[in-house]
Design a protein around this motif. Sequence first.
Motif, PDB file in Angstrom:
ATOM      1  N   SER A 277       0.808  -1.230   0.000  1.00 44.50           N
ATOM      2  CA  SER A 277       0.000   0.000   0.000  1.00 44.50           C
ATOM      3  C   SER A 277       0.840   1.278   0.000  1.00 44.50           C
ATOM      4  O   SER A 277       0.400   2.311  -0.511  1.00 44.50           O
ATOM      5  CB  SER A 277      -0.953   0.009   1.197  1.00 44.50           C
ATOM      6  N   ARG A 278       2.046   1.233   0.586  1.00 43.88           N
ATOM      7  CA  ARG A 278       2.895   2.428   0.687  1.00 43.88           C
ATOM      8  C   ARG A 278       4.340   2.083   0.319  1.00 43.88           C
ATOM      9  O   ARG A 278       5.265   2.318   1.093  1.00 43.88           O
ATOM     10  CB  ARG A 278       2.836   3.002   2.115  1.00 43.88           C
ATOM     11  N   PRO A 279       4.562   1.548  -0.887  1.00 42.07           N
ATOM     12  CA  PRO A 279       5.917   1.076  -1.221  1.00 42.07           C
ATOM     13  C   PRO A 279       6.961   2.181  -1.313  1.00 42.07           C
ATOM     14  O   PRO A 279       8.117   1.965  -0.934  1.00 42.07           O
ATOM     15  CB  PRO A 279       5.720   0.367  -2.565  1.00 42.07           C
ATOM     16  N   ASP A 280       6.595   3.347  -1.809  1.00 33.51           N
ATOM     17  CA  ASP A 280       7.577   4.431  -1.924  1.00 33.51           C
ATOM     18  C   ASP A 280       8.063   4.872  -0.553  1.00 33.51           C
ATOM     19  O   ASP A 280       9.270   5.015  -0.314  1.00 33.51           O
ATOM     20  CB  ASP A 280       6.974   5.631  -2.673  1.00 33.51           C
ATOM     21  N   GLU A 281       7.124   5.088   0.343  1.00 32.64           N
ATOM     22  CA  GLU A 281       7.474   5.544   1.684  1.00 32.64           C
ATOM     23  C   GLU A 281       8.294   4.493   2.424  1.00 32.64           C
ATOM     24  O   GLU A 281       9.284   4.807   3.095  1.00 32.64           O
ATOM     25  CB  GLU A 281       6.199   5.884   2.455  1.00 32.64           C
ATOM     26  N   LEU A 282       7.908   3.227   2.270  1.00 42.36           N
ATOM     27  CA  LEU A 282       8.635   2.163   2.948  1.00 42.36           C
ATOM     28  C   LEU A 282      10.039   2.007   2.367  1.00 42.36           C
ATOM     29  O   LEU A 282      11.008   1.842   3.124  1.00 42.36           O
ATOM     30  CB  LEU A 282       7.861   0.847   2.849  1.00 42.36           C
ATOM     31  N   ALA A 283      10.166   2.056   1.055  1.00 49.79           N
ATOM     32  CA  ALA A 283      11.495   1.928   0.439  1.00 49.79           C
ATOM     33  C   ALA A 283      12.423   3.042   0.908  1.00 49.79           C
ATOM     34  O   ALA A 283      13.600   2.802   1.220  1.00 49.79           O
ATOM     35  CB  ALA A 283      11.374   1.929  -1.084  1.00 49.79           C
ATOM     36  N   ARG A 284      11.916   4.264   0.988  1.00 51.56           N
ATOM     37  CA  ARG A 284      12.731   5.383   1.471  1.00 51.56           C
ATOM     38  C   ARG A 284      13.139   5.157   2.928  1.00 51.56           C
ATOM     39  O   ARG A 284      14.283   5.421   3.311  1.00 51.56           O
ATOM     40  CB  ARG A 284      11.965   6.704   1.345  1.00 51.56           C
ATOM     41  N   CYS A 285      12.217   4.670   3.734  1.00 52.34           N
ATOM     42  CA  CYS A 285      12.485   4.406   5.145  1.00 52.34           C
ATOM     43  C   CYS A 285      13.574   3.351   5.298  1.00 52.34           C
ATOM     44  O   CYS A 285      14.533   3.531   6.069  1.00 52.34           O
ATOM     45  CB  CYS A 285      11.200   3.963   5.835  1.00 52.34           C
ATOM     46  N   LEU A 286      13.467   2.246   4.561  1.00 44.30           N
ATOM     47  CA  LEU A 286      14.445   1.159   4.679  1.00 44.30           C
ATOM     48  C   LEU A 286      15.803   1.576   4.120  1.00 44.30           C
ATOM     49  O   LEU A 286      16.846   1.182   4.667  1.00 44.30           O
ATOM     50  CB  LEU A 286      13.926  -0.094   3.972  1.00 44.30           C
TER      51      LEU A 286
END
Length: 258
Positions: free
Chosen positions: A241-250
Amino acid sequence: MGGSKHIVLVHGACLGGWSWFKVATRLRAAGYRVDAPDLAASGVDPRPLREVPTFRDYTAPLLDLLAALPAGDRVVLVGHSLGGLSVALAAELFPDKVAAAVFLCAFMPDCAARPSHVLEKFVEGKWLDWMDTEMKPQDAEGKLPTSMMFGPRILREKFYQLCSPEDITLASSLMRVSSMFVEDLAAQQPFTAGGYGSVRRVYVVCSEDYGIVEGFQSWMVENNPVEEVREIAADHLVMLSRPDELARCLADIADKYA
């Protein structure tokens, strides 16, 4: 850019490495080395659940991946949901190979109680309405772990409520029967301070998670403090649901700890 930083993404129950496809694509495009293994009896792993009697057997593909790393290589381990316990086991056995353990709306054990403790607290506290989840014994003797399969209603209302209809269709078609392995985890000794306890930990809270709700995520952090807590406004399947935000976080976590 990620350079040589290595991130290993560990899926939760009933899922597979496929659940990370959006995040893995973004991280690789940014230069990170990414693995998203299928745990035993998950994803495209050919074994049925009945051939995976213990949690260590279930986690073996992740343990094999770490065992095969060249000397000196260290990874950022990211566990989602039940994958948090797989990450903890991997950190216990290979602490020198883990730069950081990241718990993404995941079950996070401590070093005081048996590994099953967080699962037992979750069930006993009635933190989740299990709805149409199907749990049943695999054998009459009770030697095998109780099987678990999420039904369409709980997926839609508790886990995937912010996901697109396409993602829900994909995920529903790829789900496999799994287990929480509570019986086996209850028979194990607590993780040790010199193993899992020596690895730096980060918790990523998903504030709109109706599966492992924010209150229980916060309880686990209070019970076993971490290096830092981050938050994403997302449902349980944040990687869809939030791949961009999660990828940036990781990526940010990997840059900081790896």
